[in-house]
Scaffold this motif. Structure first.
Motif, PDB file in Angstrom:
ATOM      1  N   PRO A  51       8.184  19.767 -14.416  1.00 57.07           N
ATOM      2  CA  PRO A  51       9.424  20.081 -15.132  1.00 57.07           C
ATOM      3  C   PRO A  51       9.915  18.889 -15.941  1.00 57.07           C
ATOM      4  O   PRO A  51       9.710  17.739 -15.565  1.00 57.07           O
ATOM      5  CB  PRO A  51      10.412  20.430 -14.012  1.00 57.07           C
ATOM      6  CG  PRO A  51       9.822  19.890 -12.764  1.00 57.07           C
ATOM      7  CD  PRO A  51       8.349  19.771 -12.971  1.00 57.07           C
ATOM      8  N   THR A  52      10.531  19.182 -17.083  1.00 57.15           N
ATOM      9  CA  THR A  52      11.107  18.154 -17.939  1.00 57.15           C
ATOM     10  C   THR A  52      12.524  18.573 -18.309  1.00 57.15           C
ATOM     11  O   THR A  52      12.976  19.664 -17.958  1.00 57.15           O
ATOM     12  CB  THR A  52      10.288  17.991 -19.233  1.00 57.15           C
ATOM     13  OG1 THR A  52      10.344  19.216 -19.975  1.00 57.15           O
ATOM     14  CG2 THR A  52       8.840  17.634 -18.949  1.00 57.15           C
ATOM     15  N   GLU A  53      13.201  17.710 -19.049  1.00 59.14           N
ATOM     16  CA  GLU A  53      14.546  18.058 -19.502  1.00 59.14           C
ATOM     17  C   GLU A  53      14.520  19.275 -20.416  1.00 59.14           C
ATOM     18  O   GLU A  53      15.414  20.108 -20.393  1.00 59.14           O
ATOM     19  CB  GLU A  53      15.166  16.878 -20.244  1.00 59.14           C
ATOM     20  CG  GLU A  53      15.519  15.708 -19.353  1.00 59.14           C
ATOM     21  CD  GLU A  53      16.112  14.549 -20.121  1.00 59.14           C
ATOM     22  OE1 GLU A  53      16.517  14.731 -21.280  1.00 59.14           O
ATOM     23  OE2 GLU A  53      16.177  13.446 -19.545  1.00 59.14           O
ATOM     24  N   MET A  54      13.488  19.371 -21.252  1.00 57.00           N
ATOM     25  CA  MET A  54      13.386  20.465 -22.219  1.00 57.00           C
ATOM     26  C   MET A  54      12.877  21.764 -21.585  1.00 57.00           C
ATOM     27  O   MET A  54      13.203  22.845 -22.035  1.00 57.00           O
ATOM     28  CB  MET A  54      12.450  20.071 -23.367  1.00 57.00           C
ATOM     29  CG  MET A  54      12.885  18.835 -24.117  1.00 57.00           C
ATOM     30  SD  MET A  54      14.433  19.070 -24.969  1.00 57.00           S
ATOM     31  CE  MET A  54      13.889  20.101 -26.298  1.00 57.00           C
ATOM     32  N   ASN A  55      12.032  21.645 -20.561  1.00 56.67           N
ATOM     33  CA  ASN A  55      11.422  22.811 -19.932  1.00 56.67           C
ATOM     34  C   ASN A  55      11.494  22.637 -18.421  1.00 56.67           C
ATOM     35  O   ASN A  55      10.675  21.947 -17.831  1.00 56.67           O
ATOM     36  CB  ASN A  55       9.976  22.957 -20.409  1.00 56.67           C
ATOM     37  CG  ASN A  55       9.343  24.238 -19.937  1.00 56.67           C
ATOM     38  OD1 ASN A  55       9.807  24.880 -19.006  1.00 56.67           O
ATOM     39  ND2 ASN A  55       8.253  24.611 -20.585  1.00 56.67           N
ATOM     40  N   LYS A  56      12.457  23.274 -17.803  1.00 55.28           N
ATOM     41  CA  LYS A  56      12.715  23.079 -16.366  1.00 55.28           C
ATOM     42  C   LYS A  56      11.594  23.605 -15.470  1.00 55.28           C
ATOM     43  O   LYS A  56      11.458  23.189 -14.334  1.00 55.28           O
ATOM     44  CB  LYS A  56      14.037  23.742 -15.961  1.00 55.28           C
ATOM     45  CG  LYS A  56      15.240  23.197 -16.692  1.00 55.28           C
ATOM     46  CD  LYS A  56      15.487  21.748 -16.329  1.00 55.28           C
ATOM     47  CE  LYS A  56      16.740  21.242 -17.024  1.00 55.28           C
ATOM     48  NZ  LYS A  56      16.870  19.805 -16.984  1.00 55.28           N
ATOM     49  N   GLU A  57      10.794  24.527 -15.976  1.00 54.80           N
ATOM     50  CA  GLU A  57       9.731  25.113 -15.163  1.00 54.80           C
ATOM     51  C   GLU A  57       8.358  24.491 -15.418  1.00 54.80           C
ATOM     52  O   GLU A  57       7.414  24.767 -14.702  1.00 54.80           O
ATOM     53  CB  GLU A  57       9.656  26.619 -15.421  1.00 54.80           C
ATOM     54  CG  GLU A  57      10.904  27.355 -14.998  1.00 54.80           C
ATOM     55  CD  GLU A  57      10.820  28.836 -15.288  1.00 54.80           C
ATOM     56  OE1 GLU A  57       9.745  29.308 -15.709  1.00 54.80           O
ATOM     57  OE2 GLU A  57      11.838  29.516 -15.111  1.00 54.80           O
ATOM     58  N   GLY A  58       8.218  23.679 -16.437  1.00 60.54           N
ATOM     59  CA  GLY A  58       6.913  23.153 -16.792  1.00 60.54           C
ATOM     60  C   GLY A  58       6.153  24.165 -17.637  1.00 60.54           C
ATOM     61  O   GLY A  58       6.657  25.239 -17.965  1.00 60.54           O
ATOM     62  N   THR A  59       4.925  23.833 -17.985  1.00 62.16           N
ATOM     63  CA  THR A  59       4.124  24.669 -18.869  1.00 62.16           C
ATOM     64  C   THR A  59       2.712  24.808 -18.321  1.00 62.16           C
ATOM     65  O   THR A  59       2.163  23.854 -17.772  1.00 62.16           O
ATOM     66  CB  THR A  59       4.036  24.018 -20.267  1.00 62.16           C
ATOM     67  OG1 THR A  59       5.353  23.761 -20.737  1.00 62.16           O
ATOM     68  CG2 THR A  59       3.328  24.908 -21.253  1.00 62.16           C
ATOM     69  N   LEU A  60       2.128  25.983 -18.481  1.00 66.03           N
ATOM     70  CA  LEU A  60       0.723  26.200 -18.123  1.00 66.03           C
ATOM     71  C   LEU A  60      -0.110  26.094 -19.387  1.00 66.03           C
ATOM     72  O   LEU A  60       0.221  26.694 -20.414  1.00 66.03           O
ATOM     73  CB  LEU A  60       0.530  27.580 -17.499  1.00 66.03           C
ATOM     74  CG  LEU A  60       1.191  27.806 -16.143  1.00 66.03           C
ATOM     75  CD1 LEU A  60       1.034  29.262 -15.739  1.00 66.03           C
ATOM     76  CD2 LEU A  60       0.590  26.899 -15.097  1.00 66.03           C
ATOM     77  N   LEU A  61      -1.203  25.345 -19.311  1.00 68.30           N
ATOM     78  CA  LEU A  61      -2.110  25.157 -20.443  1.00 68.30           C
ATOM     79  C   LEU A  61      -3.533  25.421 -19.969  1.00 68.30           C
ATOM     80  O   LEU A  61      -3.882  25.114 -18.834  1.00 68.30           O
ATOM     81  CB  LEU A  61      -2.019  23.726 -20.965  1.00 68.30           C
ATOM     82  CG  LEU A  61      -0.618  23.235 -21.322  1.00 68.30           C
ATOM     83  CD1 LEU A  61      -0.597  21.723 -21.383  1.00 68.30           C
ATOM     84  CD2 LEU A  61      -0.211  23.821 -22.643  1.00 68.30           C
ATOM     85  N   ALA A  62      -4.343  25.970 -20.851  1.00 67.19           N
ATOM     86  CA  ALA A  62      -5.732  26.236 -20.483  1.00 67.19           C
ATOM     87  C   ALA A  62      -6.640  26.043 -21.684  1.00 67.19           C
ATOM     88  O   ALA A  62      -6.287  26.370 -22.810  1.00 67.19           O
ATOM     89  CB  ALA A  62      -5.888  27.654 -19.948  1.00 67.19           C
ATOM     90  N   TYR A  63      -7.812  25.480 -21.418  1.00 67.97           N
ATOM     91  CA  TYR A  63      -8.920  25.457 -22.382  1.00 67.97           C
ATOM     92  C   TYR A  63     -10.091  26.097 -21.655  1.00 67.97           C
ATOM     93  O   TYR A  63     -10.338  25.824 -20.475  1.00 67.97           O
ATOM     94  CB  TYR A  63      -9.306  24.037 -22.798  1.00 67.97           C
ATOM     95  CG  TYR A  63     -10.733  23.994 -23.322  1.00 67.97           C
ATOM     96  CD1 TYR A  63     -11.040  24.474 -24.585  1.00 67.97           C
ATOM     97  CD2 TYR A  63     -11.776  23.561 -22.513  1.00 67.97           C
ATOM     98  CE1 TYR A  63     -12.345  24.500 -25.041  1.00 67.97           C
ATOM     99  CE2 TYR A  63     -13.086  23.582 -22.956  1.00 67.97           C
ATOM    100  CZ  TYR A  63     -13.365  24.048 -24.228  1.00 67.97           C
ATOM    101  OH  TYR A  63     -14.649  24.087 -24.666  1.00 67.97           O
ATOM    102  N   CYS A  64     -10.811  26.936 -22.344  1.00 58.83           N
ATOM    103  CA  CYS A  64     -12.022  27.511 -21.765  1.00 58.83           C
ATOM    104  C   CYS A  64     -13.047  27.700 -22.865  1.00 58.83           C
ATOM    105  O   CYS A  64     -12.722  28.174 -23.959  1.00 58.83           O
ATOM    106  CB  CYS A  64     -11.713  28.843 -21.085  1.00 58.83           C
ATOM    107  SG  CYS A  64     -13.083  29.419 -20.061  1.00 58.83           S
TER     108      CYS A  64
END
Length: 103
Positions: A51-64
């Protein structure tokens, strides 16, 4: 003079941590792409930011390199030969004293 060694510990400043994450994320994805091209293998990289100030939930990222869902489904039926965690970091560091090389 070579650049100073980065001490591997949590970065306390949000802005610096986000910038470092962005740069290293791009480097990790580039290495994954190179690995798939050079070695003709499938590769998936999954990241979840904190979590960050801008995004309280965090982010999911994927490369495949292929279809992510089908690759995850294939992995679901098999146990990986090697599972690495943060505790294995010293095995991957240059000049490790143990001599235990990762695969």
């Amino acid at each position: 003079m070579p650049p100073a060694r980065v001490k591997i510990e949590r970065i306390s400043t949000d802005r610096t941590r986000q910038n470092t994450f962005h740069k290293r994320k791009l480097g990790l994805i580039k290495k994954a792409i190179e690995l798939t091209i050079l070695c003709d293998c499938d590769c998936a990289v999954l990241l979840r930011t904190g979590p960050t100030e801008m995004n309280k939930e965090g982010t999911l990222l994927a490369y495949c390199s292929t279809d992510l869902v089908s690759l995850l489904r294939e992995f679901g039926g098999h146990r990986p030969m090697n599972i690495y965690t943060n505790d294995d970091y010293t095995r991957f560091a240059k000049g490790n004293a143990g001599g235990d090389e990762p695969d």
